[in-house]
Design an enzyme around this catalytic site. Structure first.
Site, PDB file in Angstrom:
ATOM      1  N   ASP A   1      -6.781  -6.274   3.641  1.00 33.51           N
ATOM      2  CA  ASP A   1      -6.339  -5.150   3.958  1.00 33.51           C
ATOM      3  C   ASP A   1      -6.412  -4.495   5.207  1.00 33.51           C
ATOM      4  O   ASP A   1      -7.685  -4.236   5.672  1.00 33.51           O
ATOM      5  CB  ASP A   1      -6.680  -4.264   3.031  1.00 33.51           C
ATOM      6  CG  ASP A   1      -6.357  -2.626   3.001  1.00 33.51           C
ATOM      7  OD1 ASP A   1      -5.230  -2.655   3.644  1.00 33.51           O
ATOM      8  OD2 ASP A   1      -6.601  -1.930   1.956  1.00 33.51           O
TER       9      ASP A   1
ATOM     10  N   MET B   1      -9.093   8.185  -1.089  1.00 36.15           N
ATOM     11  CA  MET B   1     -10.130   8.434   0.021  1.00 36.15           C
ATOM     12  C   MET B   1     -10.505   9.909  -0.454  1.00 36.15           C
ATOM     13  O   MET B   1      -9.709  10.596  -0.604  1.00 36.15           O
ATOM     14  CB  MET B   1      -9.325   8.435   1.360  1.00 36.15           C
ATOM     15  CG  MET B   1      -8.826   7.004   1.562  1.00 36.15           C
ATOM     16  SD  MET B   1      -8.157   7.142   3.398  1.00 36.15           S
ATOM     17  CE  MET B   1      -7.255   5.563   3.317  1.00 36.15           C
TER      18      MET B   1
ATOM     19  N   MET C   1     -11.976  -5.760   4.413  1.00 40.92           N
ATOM     20  CA  MET C   1     -11.150  -4.976   5.260  1.00 40.92           C
ATOM     21  C   MET C   1     -10.860  -5.427   6.571  1.00 40.92           C
ATOM     22  O   MET C   1     -11.881  -5.859   7.387  1.00 40.92           O
ATOM     23  CB  MET C   1     -11.803  -3.526   5.411  1.00 40.92           C
ATOM     24  CG  MET C   1     -11.945  -2.666   4.078  1.00 40.92           C
ATOM     25  SD  MET C   1     -10.363  -2.274   3.495  1.00 40.92           S
ATOM     26  CE  MET C   1      -9.673  -1.174   4.635  1.00 40.92           C
TER      27      MET C   1
ATOM     28  N   HIS D   1      -0.711  -1.050  -4.471  1.00 41.47           N
ATOM     29  CA  HIS D   1      -2.286  -0.700  -4.010  1.00 41.47           C
ATOM     30  C   HIS D   1      -2.467   0.619  -3.530  1.00 41.47           C
ATOM     31  O   HIS D   1      -1.765   1.346  -2.955  1.00 41.47           O
ATOM     32  CB  HIS D   1      -2.456  -1.612  -2.660  1.00 41.47           C
ATOM     33  CG  HIS D   1      -3.849  -1.413  -2.162  1.00 41.47           C
ATOM     34  ND1 HIS D   1      -5.010  -2.307  -2.643  1.00 41.47           N
ATOM     35  CD2 HIS D   1      -4.315  -0.706  -1.042  1.00 41.47           C
ATOM     36  CE1 HIS D   1      -6.086  -2.046  -1.737  1.00 41.47           C
ATOM     37  NE2 HIS D   1      -5.675  -1.068  -1.070  1.00 41.47           N
TER      38      HIS D   1
ATOM     39  N   GLY E   1      -9.757   4.178   6.238  1.00 44.91           N
ATOM     40  CA  GLY E   1      -9.547   5.618   6.453  1.00 44.91           C
ATOM     41  C   GLY E   1      -8.009   5.998   6.904  1.00 44.91           C
ATOM     42  O   GLY E   1      -7.620   6.983   6.508  1.00 44.91           O
ATOM     43  N   PHE E   2      -7.370   5.088   7.612  1.00 43.29           N
ATOM     44  CA  PHE E   2      -6.141   5.416   8.248  1.00 43.29           C
ATOM     45  C   PHE E   2      -5.307   4.135   8.164  1.00 43.29           C
ATOM     46  O   PHE E   2      -5.682   3.278   8.367  1.00 43.29           O
ATOM     47  CB  PHE E   2      -6.060   6.018   9.590  1.00 43.29           C
ATOM     48  CG  PHE E   2      -6.852   7.424   9.647  1.00 43.29           C
ATOM     49  CD1 PHE E   2      -6.090   8.632   9.254  1.00 43.29           C
ATOM     50  CD2 PHE E   2      -7.866   7.446   9.801  1.00 43.29           C
ATOM     51  CE1 PHE E   2      -6.655   9.792   9.216  1.00 43.29           C
ATOM     52  CE2 PHE E   2      -8.911   8.718   9.942  1.00 43.29           C
ATOM     53  CZ  PHE E   2      -8.036   9.757   9.477  1.00 43.29           C
ATOM     54  N   GLY E   3      -3.959   4.448   7.882  1.00 42.97           N
ATOM     55  CA  GLY E   3      -2.903   3.058   7.940  1.00 42.97           C
ATOM     56  C   GLY E   3      -2.506   2.850   9.597  1.00 42.97           C
ATOM     57  O   GLY E   3      -2.676   3.606  10.487  1.00 42.97           O
TER      58      GLY E   3
ATOM     59  N   HIS F   1      -8.176   1.220  -4.903  1.00 40.33           N
ATOM     60  CA  HIS F   1      -9.270   1.003  -4.038  1.00 40.33           C
ATOM     61  C   HIS F   1      -9.863   2.286  -3.652  1.00 40.33           C
ATOM     62  O   HIS F   1      -9.423   3.086  -3.028  1.00 40.33           O
ATOM     63  CB  HIS F   1      -8.725   0.618  -2.529  1.00 40.33           C
ATOM     64  CG  HIS F   1      -9.698   0.159  -1.609  1.00 40.33           C
ATOM     65  ND1 HIS F   1      -8.973  -0.109   0.050  1.00 40.33           N
ATOM     66  CD2 HIS F   1     -10.985   0.097  -1.322  1.00 40.33           C
ATOM     67  CE1 HIS F   1     -10.099  -0.088   0.603  1.00 40.33           C
ATOM     68  NE2 HIS F   1     -11.217  -0.309  -0.125  1.00 40.33           N
TER      69      HIS F   1
ATOM     70  N   MET G   1     -12.096   4.586  -1.889  1.00 37.43           N
ATOM     71  CA  MET G   1     -13.000   4.739  -0.585  1.00 37.43           C
ATOM     72  C   MET G   1     -13.677   6.057  -0.705  1.00 37.43           C
ATOM     73  O   MET G   1     -13.226   7.040   0.037  1.00 37.43           O
ATOM     74  CB  MET G   1     -12.010   4.562   0.629  1.00 37.43           C
ATOM     75  CG  MET G   1     -11.810   3.211   0.913  1.00 37.43           C
ATOM     76  SD  MET G   1     -10.316   3.086   2.173  1.00 37.43           S
ATOM     77  CE  MET G   1      -8.962   3.125   1.236  1.00 37.43           C
TER      78      MET G   1
ATOM     79  N   GLY H   1      -3.148  -4.060   8.758  1.00 38.44           N
ATOM     80  CA  GLY H   1      -2.420  -4.681   9.558  1.00 38.44           C
ATOM     81  C   GLY H   1      -1.913  -6.125   9.412  1.00 38.44           C
ATOM     82  O   GLY H   1      -1.485  -6.850  10.166  1.00 38.44           O
TER      83      GLY H   1
ATOM     84  N   ASP I   1      -4.714   3.643  -2.192  1.00 36.53           N
ATOM     85  CA  ASP I   1      -5.863   4.010  -1.407  1.00 36.53           C
ATOM     86  C   ASP I   1      -6.461   5.370  -1.791  1.00 36.53           C
ATOM     87  O   ASP I   1      -5.767   6.254  -1.416  1.00 36.53           O
ATOM     88  CB  ASP I   1      -5.437   3.977   0.092  1.00 36.53           C
ATOM     89  CG  ASP I   1      -5.489   2.473   0.558  1.00 36.53           C
ATOM     90  OD1 ASP I   1      -6.216   1.838   0.410  1.00 36.53           O
ATOM     91  OD2 ASP I   1      -4.186   2.220   1.075  1.00 36.53           O
TER      92      ASP I   1
ATOM     93  N   SER J   1       0.862  -1.173   0.134  1.00 36.85           N
ATOM     94  CA  SER J   1      -0.239   0.078   0.089  1.00 36.85           C
ATOM     95  C   SER J   1       0.749   1.371  -0.053  1.00 36.85           C
ATOM     96  O   SER J   1       1.447   1.496   0.996  1.00 36.85           O
ATOM     97  CB  SER J   1      -0.897   0.015   1.229  1.00 36.85           C
ATOM     98  OG  SER J   1      -1.520   1.233   1.211  1.00 36.85           O
TER      99      SER J   1
END
Length: 223
Positions: free
Chosen positions: A178, A40, A144, A36, A149-151, A70, A72, A180, A38, A11
């Site tokens: 996706d 948002m 998910m 990947h 929203g946050f890594g 992805h 979002m 952790g 993200d 990511s």
């Protein structure tokens, strides 16, 4: 058919975004499979990242990379043509987002008609039953394992029941997880049936990203 091959997708949200091309080339050289991205919009999730102009430049600088986008965002259908022009290879939308006329099947058709792969994603609180009727129409399901929203969040192992359910019904479908994911959590994800691994901090934060990518791949392929 058996489970599809392992696909490791770092990511880029976890990288040094001021050096995006260099950071992406670093993980490409470390033998990742996809990048990947993200996306948002600050409405669908409480964070704002980047949009299709960044994808355009990344495609120019990494012409052979598979760009896994992805979305979002609140209205994914609005952005599908722009991401196609930008060079996206896959678009994953959220089932919880606002659908165009015709619902999710219409959005899937729009994405595929433009020549891209299509995925559908679920937030942690959304039951897996909400997507079972369309799993046969998409190329990938994204479960998910953190709140989007946050890594940097902790992996949610209770989400693996969703993975197992989909794998039971669709043995040859790409199932992406996706949030952790890293060497300490990959065994759980692999055992449940996932094969597409999004890993941010564990890859970009490592002094040896190639080793981490290989560890993730080995865990999937041994299942």
């Amino acid at each position: 058919m058996g489970r599809p091959r392992a696909i490791i997708a770092p990511s880029v949200l976890a990288c040094d975004l001021s050096n995006l091309t260099g950071e992406c080339k670093r993980v490409i050289d470390a033998k990742c499979d996809w990048l990947h991205l993200d996306v948002m919009d600050g409405h669908f999730v409480p964070n704002l990242t980047f949009g299709h102009p960044v994808v355009t430049h990344l495609r120019k600088n990494c012409p052979d990379a598979f760009l896994d986008c992805h979305l979002m965002v609140s209205k994914p259908a609005q952005w599908v043509p722009e991401f196609k022009k930008a060079g996206a290879d896959n678009i994953t939308f959220h089932i919880e987002s606002e659908m165009p006329e015709g619902g999710a099947p219409a959005l899937i058709k729009m994405i595929k008609d433009l020549g891209m792969k299509c995925g559908v994603s679920l937030k942690p609180k959304t039951p897996v039953e909400d997507i079972l009727d369309i799993c046969g129409d998409v190329d990938m399901v994204l479960i998910m394992t953190v709140e989007p929203g946050f890594g940097g969040q902790k992996f949610m192992p209770d989400m693996m029941a969703k993975v197992s359910k989909i794998r039971e019904l669709y043995s040859d479908l790409n199932i992406q997880v996706d949030g952790g994911l890293g060497p300490s959590t990959i065994e759980t994800a692999a055992a449940a049936g996932s094969n597409v691994i999004v890993a941010g901090s564990s890859v970009y934060g490592s002094d040896d990203p190639a080793l981490v990518i290989q560890q993730l791949r080995d865990a999937i392929d041994k299942e």
